[in-house]
Scaffold this motif. Structure first.
Motif, PDB file in Angstrom:
ATOM      1  N   GLN A 186       0.828  -1.197   0.000  1.00  0.00           N
ATOM      2  CA  GLN A 186       0.000   0.000   0.000  1.00  0.00           C
ATOM      3  C   GLN A 186       0.872   1.260   0.000  1.00  0.00           C
ATOM      4  O   GLN A 186       0.567   2.241  -0.675  1.00  0.00           O
ATOM      5  CB  GLN A 186      -0.909   0.005   1.234  1.00  0.00           C
ATOM      6  CG  GLN A 186      -1.869  -1.165   1.309  1.00  0.00           C
ATOM      7  CD  GLN A 186      -3.146  -0.892   0.556  1.00  0.00           C
ATOM      8  OE1 GLN A 186      -3.905   0.006   0.895  1.00  0.00           O
ATOM      9  NE2 GLN A 186      -3.395  -1.669  -0.488  1.00  0.00           N
ATOM     10  N   LEU A 187       1.971   1.213   0.738  1.00  0.00           N
ATOM     11  CA  LEU A 187       2.906   2.338   0.772  1.00  0.00           C
ATOM     12  C   LEU A 187       3.459   2.610  -0.624  1.00  0.00           C
ATOM     13  O   LEU A 187       3.497   3.755  -1.082  1.00  0.00           O
ATOM     14  CB  LEU A 187       4.038   2.046   1.752  1.00  0.00           C
ATOM     15  CG  LEU A 187       5.207   3.039   1.777  1.00  0.00           C
ATOM     16  CD1 LEU A 187       4.740   4.445   2.100  1.00  0.00           C
ATOM     17  CD2 LEU A 187       6.266   2.578   2.772  1.00  0.00           C
ATOM     18  N   ARG A 188       3.881   1.556  -1.313  1.00  0.00           N
ATOM     19  CA  ARG A 188       4.449   1.736  -2.655  1.00  0.00           C
ATOM     20  C   ARG A 188       3.401   2.278  -3.629  1.00  0.00           C
ATOM     21  O   ARG A 188       3.701   3.157  -4.455  1.00  0.00           O
ATOM     22  CB  ARG A 188       5.014   0.401  -3.165  1.00  0.00           C
ATOM     23  CG  ARG A 188       6.295  -0.028  -2.459  1.00  0.00           C
ATOM     24  CD  ARG A 188       6.967  -1.170  -3.197  1.00  0.00           C
ATOM     25  NE  ARG A 188       6.129  -2.374  -3.177  1.00  0.00           N
ATOM     26  CZ  ARG A 188       6.169  -3.291  -2.218  1.00  0.00           C
ATOM     27  NH1 ARG A 188       6.983  -3.140  -1.186  1.00  0.00           N
ATOM     28  NH2 ARG A 188       5.396  -4.361  -2.285  1.00  0.00           N
ATOM     29  N   GLN A 189       2.171   1.776  -3.526  1.00  0.00           N
ATOM     30  CA  GLN A 189       1.109   2.259  -4.407  1.00  0.00           C
ATOM     31  C   GLN A 189       0.861   3.750  -4.197  1.00  0.00           C
ATOM     32  O   GLN A 189       0.672   4.505  -5.148  1.00  0.00           O
ATOM     33  CB  GLN A 189      -0.185   1.488  -4.149  1.00  0.00           C
ATOM     34  CG  GLN A 189      -0.180   0.068  -4.654  1.00  0.00           C
ATOM     35  CD  GLN A 189      -1.485  -0.652  -4.356  1.00  0.00           C
ATOM     36  OE1 GLN A 189      -2.506  -0.020  -4.062  1.00  0.00           O
ATOM     37  NE2 GLN A 189      -1.460  -1.978  -4.412  1.00  0.00           N
ATOM     38  N   LEU A 190       0.879   4.172  -2.935  1.00  0.00           N
ATOM     39  CA  LEU A 190       0.624   5.581  -2.633  1.00  0.00           C
ATOM     40  C   LEU A 190       1.797   6.448  -3.082  1.00  0.00           C
ATOM     41  O   LEU A 190       1.592   7.560  -3.596  1.00  0.00           O
ATOM     42  CB  LEU A 190       0.364   5.745  -1.134  1.00  0.00           C
ATOM     43  CG  LEU A 190      -0.162   7.105  -0.666  1.00  0.00           C
ATOM     44  CD1 LEU A 190      -1.405   7.532  -1.434  1.00  0.00           C
ATOM     45  CD2 LEU A 190      -0.448   7.069   0.836  1.00  0.00           C
ATOM     46  N   GLN A 191       3.002   5.975  -2.901  1.00  0.00           N
ATOM     47  CA  GLN A 191       4.160   6.728  -3.380  1.00  0.00           C
ATOM     48  C   GLN A 191       4.145   6.863  -4.902  1.00  0.00           C
ATOM     49  O   GLN A 191       4.545   7.891  -5.447  1.00  0.00           O
ATOM     50  CB  GLN A 191       5.453   6.041  -2.939  1.00  0.00           C
ATOM     51  CG  GLN A 191       5.766   6.226  -1.464  1.00  0.00           C
ATOM     52  CD  GLN A 191       7.066   5.572  -1.069  1.00  0.00           C
ATOM     53  OE1 GLN A 191       7.244   4.357  -1.224  1.00  0.00           O
ATOM     54  NE2 GLN A 191       7.993   6.365  -0.550  1.00  0.00           N
ATOM     55  N   ASP A 192       3.660   5.829  -5.577  1.00  0.00           N
ATOM     56  CA  ASP A 192       3.604   5.854  -7.047  1.00  0.00           C
ATOM     57  C   ASP A 192       2.474   6.728  -7.577  1.00  0.00           C
ATOM     58  O   ASP A 192       2.534   7.203  -8.715  1.00  0.00           O
ATOM     59  CB  ASP A 192       3.435   4.430  -7.595  1.00  0.00           C
ATOM     60  CG  ASP A 192       4.682   3.584  -7.417  1.00  0.00           C
ATOM     61  OD1 ASP A 192       5.758   4.167  -7.188  1.00  0.00           O
ATOM     62  OD2 ASP A 192       4.565   2.350  -7.483  1.00  0.00           O
ATOM     63  N   ASP A 193       1.449   6.955  -6.754  1.00  0.00           N
ATOM     64  CA  ASP A 193       0.278   7.703  -7.223  1.00  0.00           C
ATOM     65  C   ASP A 193      -0.302   8.533  -6.075  1.00  0.00           C
ATOM     66  O   ASP A 193      -1.185   8.088  -5.351  1.00  0.00           O
ATOM     67  CB  ASP A 193      -0.781   6.728  -7.765  1.00  0.00           C
ATOM     68  CG  ASP A 193      -1.976   7.457  -8.377  1.00  0.00           C
ATOM     69  OD1 ASP A 193      -1.972   8.705  -8.416  1.00  0.00           O
ATOM     70  OD2 ASP A 193      -2.923   6.764  -8.808  1.00  0.00           O
TER      71      ASP A 193
END
Length: 415
Positions: free
Chosen positions: A273-280
């Motif tokens: 979830q952290l990576r998804q939020l950082q990406d978008d």
């Protein structure tokens, strides 16, 4: 008598239970499943009905004339209720008001938290978010995120809005922490009701001095607006003005800091979830709402029935107290798909962390804006983050979240 249900009900009155997520959520899940309207007789507290289903909390929130805030808006031990009543230090805030009085007093601060005011404040909030993320660089990659960052950033925002001098921030932070953390041994040092009353009195003294100063020399800040507000042509009493300041300073600070800290913990524990939020970062609005649902900083409010009322076949008698459990409502399986899954894309997200209806949190939009601004600054600069020790929650049955979040991280300087 069902011993398990009786124990689950009593859990809602136990501050220590809220310092253990597994314990409190197991108790709440049992009540939702087997006794969503449950009579609780907890040692040291006056009895109440525990309301744990989202639909039932909403049903009560929609009827403020049938279920009123006064005279018992929050859950505190009976001895503490009697002690503060005898000392005359029971604050008269929006959470203890109803009807026309509530509408009039709420209106004093409405414009300060409305869309126009927030647009004006957004630049300052963004600046502060950058300053506090920059401050993380000073700790050489390891800090207690709660005590070093999360408690200071929203306090800076709210006390700046009030117009208090920065030199007073540490004192107000300390008093607010003691007031809301009275049930936590680490915070109150075992002083109990005596310490609670002493903190109340010190806050009253501080804010009475603020009222006098703003009436003598009006300014353009929120403190001056409160000090010089008139209801039916008369100024607020010193006590009512001080109560208003205390509500803004404490609720406007602790709920936001708890949501930001708990939100970061949830991202650490859900790295995908952290990576998804950082990406978008366009996902930030739904992510922040999910953080707030996940943490639910306000654990409960109480209402008092003004007449007999039947809820799920159970008669709540006139004069009975009902406890609205927001953490339970926000994990209700009937409304939320996989409620124990942290999901930054969750939509719709009809959480009740800010309440509902006429008593909906005055500062909800500001709290969301602060959280979005902070993570918008932090996430693009964050190369890595992990827990560096045990996360600890406050012992509280009113407002709270993490009191310690040790983290280790790699952070890039701002450009």
């Amino acid at each position: 008598m069902n011993i398990k249900l009786m124990g689950a009900g009593r859990t809602l009155a136990d501050p220590a239970a809220y310092a253990n997520d597994d314990r409190i959520h197991k108790a709440l899940a049992l009540l939702r499943r087997e006794a969503p309207v449950h009579w609780v007789e907890a040692p040291g507290y006056r009895p109440f009905w525990a309301i744990t289903r989202h639909a039932d909390v909403m049903e009560i929130e929609r009827q403020p004339d049938l279920f009123r805030n006064a005279p018992r808006p929050i859950l505190v031990p009976d001895a503490m209720e009697k002690r503060t009543a005898a000392q005359g230090t029971n604050f008269r805030t929006l959470v203890s008001m109803d009807g026309a009085e509530h509408r009039q007093v709420r209106a004093i601060g409405t414009d300060w938290f409305g869309p126009g005011a927030l647009r004006h404040l957004e630049t300052r909030v963004t600046e502060l978010a950058r300053q506090y993320v920059d401050r993380m660089l000073e700790f050489d990659g390891e800090c207690d995120f709660v005590t070093d960052i999360a408690v200071h950033y929203p306090l800076d925002v709210i006390l700046s809005l009030l117009g208090l001098p920065r030199s007073d921030f540490p004192r107000v932070l300390s008093l607010a922490k003691e007031l809301l953390g009275n049930a936590d041994q680490e915070i109150n040092g075992g002083r109990g009701a005596e310490g609670f009353v002493a903190v109340q009195q010190e806050l009253l003294t501080y804010f009475n001095e603020l009222t006098a100063a703003r009436r003598a020399t009006p300014t353009t800040d929120l403190a001056s607006a409160i000090a010089n507000a008139r209801l039916d042509g008369a100024l607020l009493s010193e006590f009512d003005a001080a109560s208003y300041y205390i509500l803004i300073a404490t609720a406007g600070h602790d709920t936001t800091s708890a949501s930001i800290a708990g939100g970061l913990q949830a991202l650490i524990e859900n790295p995908q979830q952290l990576r998804q939020l950082q990406d978008d970062l366009t996902l930030l609005p739904t992510a922040v709402d999910e953080m707030i649902r996940w943490v639910t900083p306000i654990k409960c409010f109480l209402r008092t029935a003004t007449e007999d009322y039947v809820l799920r076949g159970t008669t709540i008698r006139k004069g009975d107290s009902v406890l609205l459990s927001y953490p339970s409502a926000n994990r209700d399986e009937d409304l939320f798909e996989e409620p124990f899954r942290f999901d930054i894309r969750r939509t719709p997200n009809r959480h009740l962390a800010f309440g509902f209806g006429v008593h909906y949190c005055l500062g909800a939009a500001l709290a969301k804006m602060e959280a979005r601004a902070f993570f918008a600054e932090l996430l693009p600069r964050l190369d890595s983050v992990q827990l560096a020790g045990k996360a600890e929650l406050f012992a509280t049955n009113f407002i709270g979240g993490l009191k310690h979040l040790p983290i280790r991280y790699k952070l890039r300087p701002s450009v």
